[in-house]
Scaffold this motif. Structure first.
Motif, short mmCIF file in Angstrom:
data_model
loop_
_atom_site.label_atom_id
_atom_site.label_comp_id
_atom_site.label_asym_id
_atom_site.label_seq_id
_atom_site.Cartn_x
_atom_site.Cartn_y
_atom_site.Cartn_z
N LEU A 166 0.91 -1.12 -0.04
CA LEU A 166 0.04 0.04 -0.14
C LEU A 166 0.95 1.06 0.02
CD1 LEU A 166 -2.30 -1.20 2.82
CD2 LEU A 166 -2.40 -1.81 0.28
N PRO A 167 1.38 1.73 -1.10
CA PRO A 167 2.26 2.61 -1.32
C PRO A 167 2.04 4.01 -0.72
CG PRO A 167 1.84 1.68 -3.57
CD PRO A 167 0.83 1.18 -2.47
N LYS A 168 0.85 4.46 -0.42
CA LYS A 168 0.53 5.59 0.25
C LYS A 168 -0.11 5.62 1.55
CE LYS A 168 -0.04 8.01 -4.15
NZ LYS A 168 -1.01 8.84 -5.06
N THR A 169 -0.07 4.32 2.05
CA THR A 169 -0.51 3.96 3.61
C THR A 169 0.61 3.52 4.25
OG1 THR A 169 -2.79 3.61 2.79
CG2 THR A 169 -2.34 2.88 4.80
N GLU A 170 1.32 4.25 5.02
CA GLU A 170 2.71 3.87 5.62
C GLU A 170 2.25 3.39 7.23
OE1 GLU A 170 5.49 7.01 5.10
OE2 GLU A 170 5.76 6.55 2.97
N VAL A 171 1.64 2.42 7.25
CA VAL A 171 1.03 2.03 8.46
C VAL A 171 2.36 1.57 9.41
CG1 VAL A 171 -0.19 0.37 9.84
CG2 VAL A 171 -0.66 1.19 7.61
N GLY A 172 2.44 2.38 10.64
CA GLY A 172 3.60 2.02 11.64
C GLY A 172 5.13 2.40 11.05
N LYS A 173 5.16 2.97 9.85
CA LYS A 173 6.74 3.28 9.61
C LYS A 173 7.46 4.38 10.42
CE LYS A 173 7.32 2.26 4.62
NZ LYS A 173 7.62 2.71 3.66
N SER A 174 6.49 4.97 11.41
CA SER A 174 7.26 5.84 12.16
C SER A 174 7.87 5.14 13.54
CB SER A 174 6.47 7.01 12.71
OG SER A 174 5.34 6.41 13.45
N PHE A 175 7.52 3.92 13.66
CA PHE A 175 7.84 3.02 14.83
C PHE A 175 8.98 2.12 14.42
CE2 PHE A 175 3.77 4.47 15.64
CZ PHE A 175 3.65 4.78 17.18
N VAL A 176 9.37 2.22 13.08
CA VAL A 176 10.39 1.33 12.48
C VAL A 176 11.74 2.02 12.98
CG1 VAL A 176 11.39 0.10 10.62
CG2 VAL A 176 8.93 0.46 10.85
N LYS A 177 12.62 0.99 13.50
CA LYS A 177 13.99 1.39 13.75
C LYS A 177 14.76 1.44 12.75
CE LYS A 177 13.57 -0.32 18.30
NZ LYS A 177 14.10 -1.42 19.54
N ALA A 178 15.99 2.54 12.65
CA ALA A 178 16.67 2.37 11.42
C ALA A 178 17.60 1.33 10.91
CB ALA A 178 17.97 3.38 11.59
N GLY A 179 17.34 0.56 9.82
CA GLY A 179 17.98 -0.44 9.17
C GLY A 179 17.08 -1.65 9.40
N GLU A 180 15.86 -1.62 9.83
CA GLU A 180 15.07 -2.74 10.26
C GLU A 180 14.34 -3.25 9.02
OE1 GLU A 180 13.48 -2.97 14.95
OE2 GLU A 180 12.36 -1.68 13.36
N GLU A 181 14.16 -4.50 8.77
CA GLU A 181 13.14 -4.81 7.72
C GLU A 181 11.98 -5.01 8.16
OE1 GLU A 181 13.08 -8.85 4.75
OE2 GLU A 181 14.54 -8.61 6.25
N THR A 182 11.08 -4.67 7.30
CA THR A 182 9.52 -4.65 7.62
C THR A 182 8.65 -5.31 6.70
OG1 THR A 182 8.82 -2.61 6.97
CG2 THR A 182 9.86 -2.54 9.02
N LEU A 183 7.51 -5.70 6.86
CA LEU A 183 6.35 -6.07 5.99
C LEU A 183 5.33 -5.98 6.54
CD1 LEU A 183 5.69 -8.23 3.86
CD2 LEU A 183 5.60 -9.81 5.49
N LEU A 184 4.35 -5.39 5.61
CA LEU A 184 2.85 -4.90 5.91
C LEU A 184 2.21 -6.24 5.32
CD1 LEU A 184 1.55 -2.46 6.82
CD2 LEU A 184 0.86 -1.88 4.38
N THR A 185 1.06 -6.48 6.37
CA THR A 185 0.34 -7.72 6.08
C THR A 185 -1.07 -7.42 6.20
OG1 THR A 185 0.29 -8.52 8.46
CG2 THR A 185 2.03 -9.20 7.26
N LEU A 186 -1.91 -8.22 5.62
CA LEU A 186 -3.49 -8.43 5.68
C LEU A 186 -3.80 -9.40 6.64
CD1 LEU A 186 -6.26 -7.76 4.63
CD2 LEU A 186 -5.95 -9.70 3.05
N SER A 187 -3.98 -8.96 7.66
CA SER A 187 -4.21 -9.96 9.10
C SER A 187 -5.47 -10.34 9.57
CB SER A 187 -3.56 -9.32 10.29
OG SER A 187 -4.03 -8.13 10.44
N ALA A 188 -6.57 -9.54 9.15
CA ALA A 188 -7.88 -10.03 9.33
C ALA A 188 -9.17 -9.19 8.90
CB ALA A 188 -8.18 -9.63 10.85
N ILE A 189 -10.22 -9.64 8.87
CA ILE A 189 -11.35 -8.98 8.13
C ILE A 189 -12.64 -8.84 8.96
CG2 ILE A 189 -12.00 -11.11 7.18
CD1 ILE A 189 -12.90 -9.76 4.57
N ILE A 190 -13.32 -7.79 8.77
CA ILE A 190 -14.74 -7.86 9.54
C ILE A 190 -15.73 -7.51 8.51
CG2 ILE A 190 -16.20 -6.39 10.89
CD1 ILE A 190 -13.38 -5.50 12.72
#
Length: 252
Positions: free
Chosen positions: A225-249
Motif C-alpha cells: 500500500l504505497p500511500k498508507t505507511e502504517v507504523g513506519k514511524s515506529f520502525v528503527k533504522a535499518g530494520e526490515e519490515t513487512l505489511l500484512t493483511l491480517s483480519a477482516i470484519i
C-alpha cells in the motif's frame, strides 16, 4: 482501471455506493481508524447499510466519529477486562470493533457482522490461501457491505525476552476495501484492491500478494500500500519490515 502486470480480469467487484465521501479520522482522534472505518463501511454499502451511517448524528467526520466513540466505543470491553472498547492511546481491537458494528446494526434488519483472522491453514498452498482470502472479501461485498480489514506491520528486530531477532507486530490499522477483481485466475499470487484509508480520508490503491520476503513463515498475505505507511514511524533504522493483511470484519 487495470494496472499493468497484476494479472487478473478487468471485471471488478465494487462497493455499491462507490461515490461516497470518505470519513477522515484525523478530524476527530488520531487513533480512530476503527470507528471511522465502521462509518466508511456503512456509507459505502448498499441502501440498507447506508441507513446505519445516516442514523449516526452529525454532519461531518468529526461529529459522527465522536458520536460513535461516545455511544459505542466508550462501553466496557467484553474481551479485555478493566478497559473500554476504544481509547485514545491504543485505538480499538478487532473483537471490540466487531461488537460495536453489531450494536450499530442491531435495529436495521441487516445480516450479522463477523470477524475472521486471515491466516494460512497448515495444509493450504499459497495460491489457495490467496483465493480463499479474496473469496471472503468478495462475499461481504456481494452482500452489500464493503469489508473492514486489519493491516498490520511487522518488523524484524531483537527482543530481550527471547534473546534473538524475530518478526514482531508493531502497528495495525483499519481500512475499508471498496473494489477488487471479480475473480482470480488459476494460480494467482496477487490481486489489486481499492480501499478507503480513514487516516486523512483518502481512496487509495494497493495490492495483496503471497510474497512475504524473508518473513518465510509469515501466516498472512503481504500487502503493498504505497500511500498508507502504517507504523513506519515506529520502525528503527535499518530494520526490515513487512505489511500484512491480517483480519477482516464483514458479513458472509
Amino acid at each position: 482501471m487495470l494496472l499493468p502486470g497484476w494479472g487478473y480480469s478487468q471485471e471488478t467487484l465494487k462497493a455499491p455506493n462507490a461515490k461516497a465521501s470518505p470519513i477522515n479520522q484525523r478530524r476527530a482522534y488520531g487513533n480512530a481508524c476503527g470507528p471511522a472505518s465502521l462509518l466508511n463501511a456503512f456509507q459505502y454499502g448498499n441502501e440498507k447499510w447506508q441507513k446505519i451511517f445516516h442514523a449516526v448524528p452529525g454532519d461531518n467526520s468529526k461529529s459522527k466519529i465522536r458520536y460513535v466513540v461516545a455511544a459505542w466505543g466508550n462501553k466496557p470491553s467484553k474481551h479485555i477486562k478493566g478497559t473500554n472498547r476504544w481509547n485514545a492511546k491504543q485505538g480499538i481491537n478487532l473483537l471490540d470493533l466487531t461488537d460495536m458494528a453489531n450494536e450499530m446494526r442491531a435495529s436495521h434488519f441487516v445480516p450479522k457482522i463477523k470477524y475472521k483472522v486471515l491466516d494460512q491453514n497448515p495444509m493450504e498452498s499459497k495460491t489457495r490461501f490467496i483465493k480463499r482470502c479474496h473469496s471472503t472479501i468478495a462475499k461481504s461485498m456481494t452482500r452489500g457491505l464493503p469489508p473492514i480489514v486489519s493491516i498490520r506491520r511487522y518488523a524484524y528486530r531483537y527482543n530481550k525476552e527471547v534473546g534473538q531477532k524475530s518478526w514482531w507486530p508493531i502497528r495495525a490499522h483499519f481500512v475499508v476495501i471498496t473494489e477488487i477483481p471479480k475473480s482470480l485466475p488459476q494460480g494467482a499470487t496477487s490481486f489489486r484492491i481499492r480501499y478507503v484509508d480513514p487516516y486523512g480520508g483518502f481512496v487509495r490503491e494497493g495490492r495483496i500478494h503471497t510474497e512475504t520476503g524473508s518473513f518465510s513463515r509469515c501466516p498472512y498475505l503481504g500487502a503493498t500500500l504505497p500511500k498508507t505507511e502504517v507504523g513506519k514511524s515506529f520502525v528503527k533504522a535499518g530494520e526490515e519490515t513487512l505489511l500484512t493483511l491480517s483480519a477482516i470484519i464483514g458479513t458472509w
